[in-house]
Design a protein around this motif. Structure first.
Motif, PDB file in Angstrom:
ATOM      1  N   GLU A   1     -16.429   1.723   6.354  1.00  0.00           N
ATOM      2  CA  GLU A   1     -15.737   0.976   7.550  1.00  0.00           C
ATOM      3  C   GLU A   1     -16.232   1.172   9.199  1.00  0.00           C
ATOM      4  O   GLU A   1     -15.941   0.029   9.582  1.00  0.00           O
TER       5      GLU A   1
ATOM      6  N   LEU B   1      -8.805  10.312  -7.638  1.00  0.00           N
ATOM      7  CA  LEU B   1      -9.699   9.528  -7.156  1.00  0.00           C
ATOM      8  C   LEU B   1      -9.671   8.500  -6.033  1.00  0.00           C
ATOM      9  O   LEU B   1     -10.208   8.011  -5.053  1.00  0.00           O
ATOM     10  N   VAL B   2      -8.176   8.169  -5.617  1.00  0.00           N
ATOM     11  CA  VAL B   2      -7.544   7.157  -4.698  1.00  0.00           C
ATOM     12  C   VAL B   2      -8.022   7.442  -3.413  1.00  0.00           C
ATOM     13  O   VAL B   2      -8.604   7.129  -2.516  1.00  0.00           O
TER      14      VAL B   2
ATOM     15  N   LEU C   1       0.747  -1.147   0.252  1.00  0.00           N
ATOM     16  CA  LEU C   1       0.115   0.318   0.023  1.00  0.00           C
ATOM     17  C   LEU C   1       0.703   1.243   0.078  1.00  0.00           C
ATOM     18  O   LEU C   1       0.420   2.165  -0.446  1.00  0.00           O
TER      19      LEU C   1
ATOM     20  N   PRO D   1     -10.261   1.158  -6.445  1.00  0.00           N
ATOM     21  CA  PRO D   1     -10.568   1.533  -7.960  1.00  0.00           C
ATOM     22  C   PRO D   1      -9.474   0.522  -8.510  1.00  0.00           C
ATOM     23  O   PRO D   1      -8.712   0.536  -8.414  1.00  0.00           O
TER      24      PRO D   1
ATOM     25  N   ALA E   1     -11.946   7.856 -13.177  1.00  0.00           N
ATOM     26  CA  ALA E   1     -11.407   6.744 -13.766  1.00  0.00           C
ATOM     27  C   ALA E   1     -11.831   5.697 -14.800  1.00  0.00           C
ATOM     28  O   ALA E   1     -10.859   5.811 -15.390  1.00  0.00           O
TER      29      ALA E   1
ATOM     30  N   THR F   1     -12.382   7.957  -2.829  1.00  0.00           N
ATOM     31  CA  THR F   1     -12.718   6.130  -2.672  1.00  0.00           C
ATOM     32  C   THR F   1     -12.181   5.604  -1.255  1.00  0.00           C
ATOM     33  O   THR F   1     -12.482   5.240   0.003  1.00  0.00           O
ATOM     34  N   LEU F   2     -10.945   6.344  -1.025  1.00  0.00           N
ATOM     35  CA  LEU F   2     -10.466   5.509   0.492  1.00  0.00           C
ATOM     36  C   LEU F   2     -11.255   6.461   1.462  1.00  0.00           C
ATOM     37  O   LEU F   2     -11.277   6.091   2.363  1.00  0.00           O
TER      38      LEU F   2
ATOM     39  N   LEU G   1      -6.978  -1.785   0.855  1.00  0.00           N
ATOM     40  CA  LEU G   1      -6.744  -2.343  -0.384  1.00  0.00           C
ATOM     41  C   LEU G   1      -8.086  -3.176  -1.502  1.00  0.00           C
ATOM     42  O   LEU G   1      -7.863  -2.740  -2.476  1.00  0.00           O
TER      43      LEU G   1
ATOM     44  N   ALA H   1      -5.474  10.126 -10.994  1.00  0.00           N
ATOM     45  CA  ALA H   1      -5.423   9.368 -10.444  1.00  0.00           C
ATOM     46  C   ALA H   1      -5.506   9.169  -8.465  1.00  0.00           C
ATOM     47  O   ALA H   1      -6.087   8.479  -7.897  1.00  0.00           O
TER      48      ALA H   1
ATOM     49  N   PHE I   1      -0.472   1.627 -10.179  1.00  0.00           N
ATOM     50  CA  PHE I   1       0.366   1.015 -10.046  1.00  0.00           C
ATOM     51  C   PHE I   1       1.487   0.582 -10.692  1.00  0.00           C
ATOM     52  O   PHE I   1       2.709   0.384 -10.347  1.00  0.00           O
TER      53      PHE I   1
ATOM     54  N   ILE J   1       1.705   1.627  -3.368  1.00  0.00           N
ATOM     55  CA  ILE J   1       1.021   2.691  -4.393  1.00  0.00           C
ATOM     56  C   ILE J   1       1.178   3.871  -4.027  1.00  0.00           C
ATOM     57  O   ILE J   1       1.297   4.103  -5.105  1.00  0.00           O
TER      58      ILE J   1
ATOM     59  N   ILE K   1      -8.500   0.478 -11.351  1.00  0.00           N
ATOM     60  CA  ILE K   1      -7.502   0.622 -11.860  1.00  0.00           C
ATOM     61  C   ILE K   1      -6.584   1.638 -11.518  1.00  0.00           C
ATOM     62  O   ILE K   1      -5.406   1.272 -12.449  1.00  0.00           O
ATOM     63  N   ILE K   2      -6.618   1.716 -10.816  1.00  0.00           N
ATOM     64  CA  ILE K   2      -5.626   2.385  -9.526  1.00  0.00           C
ATOM     65  C   ILE K   2      -4.349   1.188  -9.776  1.00  0.00           C
ATOM     66  O   ILE K   2      -3.346   1.053  -9.623  1.00  0.00           O
TER      67      ILE K   2
ATOM     68  N   GLY L   1     -15.286   3.796  -7.774  1.00  0.00           N
ATOM     69  CA  GLY L   1     -13.902   3.375  -8.222  1.00  0.00           C
ATOM     70  C   GLY L   1     -13.974   2.667 -10.101  1.00  0.00           C
ATOM     71  O   GLY L   1     -13.382   1.861 -10.561  1.00  0.00           O
TER      72      GLY L   1
ATOM     73  N   ASN M   1     -14.640   4.958   2.507  1.00  0.00           N
ATOM     74  CA  ASN M   1     -14.544   3.289   2.597  1.00  0.00           C
ATOM     75  C   ASN M   1     -14.583   3.367   3.811  1.00  0.00           C
ATOM     76  O   ASN M   1     -15.271   2.591   4.441  1.00  0.00           O
ATOM     77  N   LEU M   2     -13.499   4.625   3.748  1.00  0.00           N
ATOM     78  CA  LEU M   2     -12.507   4.411   5.698  1.00  0.00           C
ATOM     79  C   LEU M   2     -14.183   4.671   6.716  1.00  0.00           C
ATOM     80  O   LEU M   2     -14.287   4.006   7.421  1.00  0.00           O
TER      81      LEU M   2
END
Lengths: 335, 262, 296
Positions: free
Chosen positions: A321, A309-310, A36, C134, A284, A313-314, C130, A306, C141, A39, C136-137, A257, A317-318
């Motif tokens: 969750e 977007l990350v 992670l 998405p 996306a 979405t992160l 993770l 990107a 990467f 990335i 596409i990411i 995503g 999602n957090l």
């Protein structure tokens, strides 16, 4: 050797070596965490030149002109949020209805199992197949709907001015949303198919929340003479509400995503339009379309997109969750 | 195996000793200043109300408590005069010498045969002749041979509750331990199975030193030679079973035995 | 479904209008139930539509040729997509080879060796994060670390992208599988003097294996169906791949490309490829479910 000596010696024997397997597993765990980090590092470093050049204006600018090296992703951010939000609008009631259907016994078990199987199958179908199906089935349908909607909401009535010219008027708000031309590849098309794709997520998590409601609460409502739906709407759903909210948030994250079906159906326009019937673009989709052939600053700009977007979405999602974990703690105490 | 075959009190009185032993779960102290000598080839019972520390002490003998995080102790426990906590002692070797049977029987989801030879296999013994002999010896020792000999390679999970517990006993004695620890071995069994296990204990004590934790005072009376009464983490009284149950020295012991609490 | 309350006037003589209210509530109940059931059965329609179209448009071209022949040039008829099928299998295999060991061994670490360590907690958080990335990411990467450094598109890059995609699935399902092994078994093993390694290998893993395999199959199903991670990592190719270091065709990218061509033969081929892909994914999912339910 006397019995006693051999006994005490027998206790203090073998010195074991290091557990190599332990080390191997530790390395694997560290690698998983490092992935992670890697990335994020790669995306950040790829995005850096664009971040340096455009700064925050990248998010607010609407220009995407590769040959003039001028990039801004505002339309795509709006497109991502809009398509996901509309998808949730469709998917939420439907997904919740199915979740309730699966957790109650309106119809016999075989029918419920069939519906459950259908929802699981929907979840398993690849995004690109949804796109293909959307092209053949949804686009024609939306075109028909679009024509009707334009006629109904945009060109609702005509007035004749003093100079003999006709002007058409429509219903406010709706006339903007359903402004012509009624394209097939549009925001609405993509949102409808997206709704179908996130439906299983909402259903699955909501259903878990509904069945996790303790039987005692259910029985309490019925014992007081409530009809089934009075029990559902008054007691069961409120108790399961946090889980349903979590389901929706997580589905929203998934929608944001989602790439392929959206890219194939949304039209991929970099122009911002408020009409649902016009093409749009998502972050996306932007990446999917342009990454393969980009170079120079365009690649860095795409990396920046990107990154956005990350982050979005992160973040979503957090929250999802966190809400989900909160709900599990809540119902744990009741028996 | 030992080559003395003496009478009722054959071996060392200080086979397993506990000295000034305190035990902590994190900050909470569970055992206070325990001192006792457990004699060889006898059955010693630990009794006391729930939460008095008897199982905790039992599990210290084979250092099973070390599987829990945050535990701590002061004082010592010795087997045959050597500290079990000594740096030179490898805990897995200790556990082969001090075996344990748990309250709820836990056979592996493997065949009866594989369950019993597990302890031998992990110490590297894979010769079929040795394993076969160990299986028969252990099953006979656990009074399970006749019932199991025709289904050795079937799953152990197909046995009845009482049989499974005897299988766990067989599995534990297959390792030929010096001490056999039993943590409420009959509490999950029906009365008939309980009787079988108690008869087994009588036979096993000819070969093994047994320490048994039990809630059932009649069981302690029937099975054990010496009894230790624990209360709130302290050893209140420890003497021959006869004496404890007929003429206890401490009032707390008497109260517990007569059912005034616990 | 729920019956409507029967009208028994004597019973409700006590309160004025109670029987009327009761009928109202009962009718509303019935109406809501009907709505709920109708909406639920409505979901059958899109899926039926997809299946019908898959069969209707995909079956005609389904033959052994698709496994053995290459895609036709634009506008031409005939051919197959054997290279795409092989490419998908190869890249899913590569991804699995990279993600399965890391995923399973990490799960063993966080359950067996160090459940309370900070590393274990980090792994859990990272796995959850993770899953939310998405797909596409994953491609972005892999592009950054393989394509940019090697200078070209390749099956390796596609494999890396799929590996990142599959890792969280394998990790989380392996964790669940290990949690499903009864503590009693571990205790029995330690009580008999086994080391941690022996306990894991002889008792825990054999018991957890079916559930772990389920996770692998689910990951494979997911990886085979993904397009976005492969778009700019493995790209596409009209030919059989001669090595792992060149652009490689895949089923999903083929469907994507062919669905937008204006040639009817190509679009029909896209349907056939979709049929094959959906069949494969469904098979993998169903097998995973069967294995898992057999265990419990």
């Amino acid at each position: 050797m006397s019995q006693q000596d051999s006994d005490s010696q027998a206790i203090a024997d073998l010195r074991l070596g290091p557990d190599y397997f332990h080390i191997l597993c530790w390395v694997a765990a560290a690698a998983a965490v490092a992935t992670l980090g890697w990335i994020i590092f790669e995306i950040l470093s790829g995005a850096w030149p664009a971040m340096h050049k455009f700064g925050f204006g990248f998010l607010t600018s609407s220009a995407w002109v590769p040959n003039r090296e001028n990039f801004g992703v505002f339309p795509f951010i709006i497109g991502t949020i809009a398509s996901s939000a509309i998808a949730i609008l469709f998917a939420f009631p439907l997904g919740l209805a199915i979740a309730i259907f699966l957790s109650e016994n309106f119809l016999p078990l075989p029918v419920r199992e069939a519906v459950r199987f259908v929802v699981e199958m929907l979840a398993a179908i690849p995004s690109v197949v949804y796109g293909l199906w959307g092209i053949f089935v949804v686009i024609p349908l939306i075109k028909i709907f679009g024509t009707w909607a334009v006629a109904t909401f945009h060109n609702t009535w005509t007035t004749v001015g003093p100079d003999g010219l006709e002007t058409t008027h429509g219903i406010p708000v709706l006339e903007t949303l359903f402004a012509p031309p009624a394209y097939g590849n549009s925001m609405l098309t993509a949102s409808v198919v997206l709704a179908l794709m996130i439906l299983p997520t909402i259903t699955a998590i909501s259903r878990n929340s509904l069945t996790a409601v303790p039987k005692t609460l259910r029985e309490g409502a019925y014992a007081l003479g409530a009809t089934r739906w009075e029990a559902i709407l008054g007691v069961i759903l409120p108790t399961a509400a946090p889980g349903v909210v979590a389901a929706t948030i997580l589905a929203l994250g998934r929608a944001m995503g989602e790439t392929m079906a959206v890219a194939m159906l949304i039209g991929n326009s970099s122009r911002l339009s408020w009409s649902l019937l016009s093409p749009g673009g998502t972050l996306a989709g932007l990446l999917a379309n342009q990454f393969g052939e980009a170079d120079g600053m365009q690649v860095h700009s795409l990396m920046f997109a990107a990154l956005i977007l990350v982050v979005i979405t992160l973040f979503v999602n957090l929250i999802g969750e966190a809400v989900l974990r909160h709900t599990q703690n809540q119902t744990a105490g009741i028996r | 195996m030992t080559d003395d075959l003496n009478g009722p009190s054959p071996g060392r009185p200080d086979f397993l000793t506990v000295r000034d032993f305190d035990f902590f779960y994190g900050k909470k102290q569970a055992l206070f200043d325990i001192n006792m000598d457990i004699p060889e080839k006898q059955v010693t019972a630990f009794i006391g109300p729930s939460g008095c520390g008897k199982s905790t002490l039992l599990r210290n003998f084979n250092r099973m408590n070390e599987l829990i995080d945050g535990i701590n102790h002061t004082g010592d426990i010795r087997l045959l005069g050597q500290s079990i906590f000594d740096k030179s002692v490898e805990v897995i070797a200790l556990r082969r010498r001090i075996g344990i049977v748990f309250q709820k029987s836990n056979p592996f989801p493997k065949s009866i045969y594989e369950n019993i030879v597990y302890g031998l296999r992990i110490s590297g013994e894979n010769r079929k002749s040795v394993l076969d002999e160990a299986v028969e010896r252990s099953l006979r020792g656990a009074a399970l041979w006749d019932e199991a000999k025709d289904r050795l390679h079937e799953s152990a999970l197909g046995l009845s509750g009482g049989q499974m517990q005897r299988l766990c006993i067989a599995r534990a004695i297959a390792n030929q331990p010096k001490v056999l620890l039993m943590d409420e071995p009959c509490s999950a069994l029906d009365p008939i199975a309980t009787v079988k296990v108690e008869e087994l204990i009588h036979e096993l004590k000819q070969e093994f030193t047994i320490v048994i934790v039990t809630h059932n005072m009649q069981q302690a009376t029937r099975c054990s030679d010496r009894t230790a009464f624990f209360y709130l983490g302290k050893l209140i009284e420890y003497a021959e079973t006869q004496k404890i149950f007929s003429n206890p020295a401490q009032k707390q012991t008497e109260d517990y035995i007569t059912g005034r609490f616990g | 479904m729920d019956p409507i309350a029967s009208h028994a006037p004597d019973f409700f003589r006590d309160e004025k209008g109670e029987s009327a209210k009761l009928m109202g509530r009962s009718l509303r109940n019935r109406a809501l139930s009907t709505l709920c059931v109708a909406l639920s059965l409505l979901t059958l329609i899109p899926l039926l539509s997809i299946i019908v179209l898959l069969l209707q448009k995909g079956l005609p071209l389904l033959s052994w040729r698709i496994f053995t022949e290459l895609p036709p040039a634009a506008g031409m008829v005939g051919g197959g997509f054997g290279n795409a099928i092989r490419g998908t299998l190869v890249m899913v295999g590569l991804g699995l080879a990279m993600s399965a060991p890391i995923g399973m061994l990490s799960a063993i670490y966080i359950i067996e060796y160090g459940p309370v360590t900070r590393l274990a907690q980090s792994v859990r958080i990272v796995a959850k994060l993770l899953t939310g990335i998405p797909s596409i990411i994953c491609g972005v990467f892999a592009f950054a670390i393989v394509v940019a450094t090697t200078g070209g598109f390749s099956a390796w890059a596609g494999g890396v992208a799929l590996a990142v995609l599959m890792l969280p699935t394998i990790l989380l399902t392996s964790e669940q599988a290990l949690l499903g092994v009864q503590t009693a078994y571990r205790e029995a093993s330690y009580g008999l003097g086994a080391t941690k390694f022996q306990t894991i290998v002889r008792v825990v893993l054999p018991d957890a294996l079916p559930a772990m395999m389920t996770g692998v199959m689910l990951a494979v199903a997911r990886g085979a169906g993904e397009t976005a991670p492969l778009l700019f990592t493995a790209l596409f190719s009209q030919f059989w791949a001669k090595s792992l270091s060149e652009p490689t065709a895949s089923l999903s990218v083929l469907i994507y490309n062919f669905s937008t061509y204006p040639y009817p033969h190509q679009t029909q081929m896209a349907w056939t490829a979709s049929l094959v892909l959906v069949a494969f994914v469904t098979l993998a999912n169903v097998t995973a479910q069967l294995v898992f339910s057999k265990r419990s």
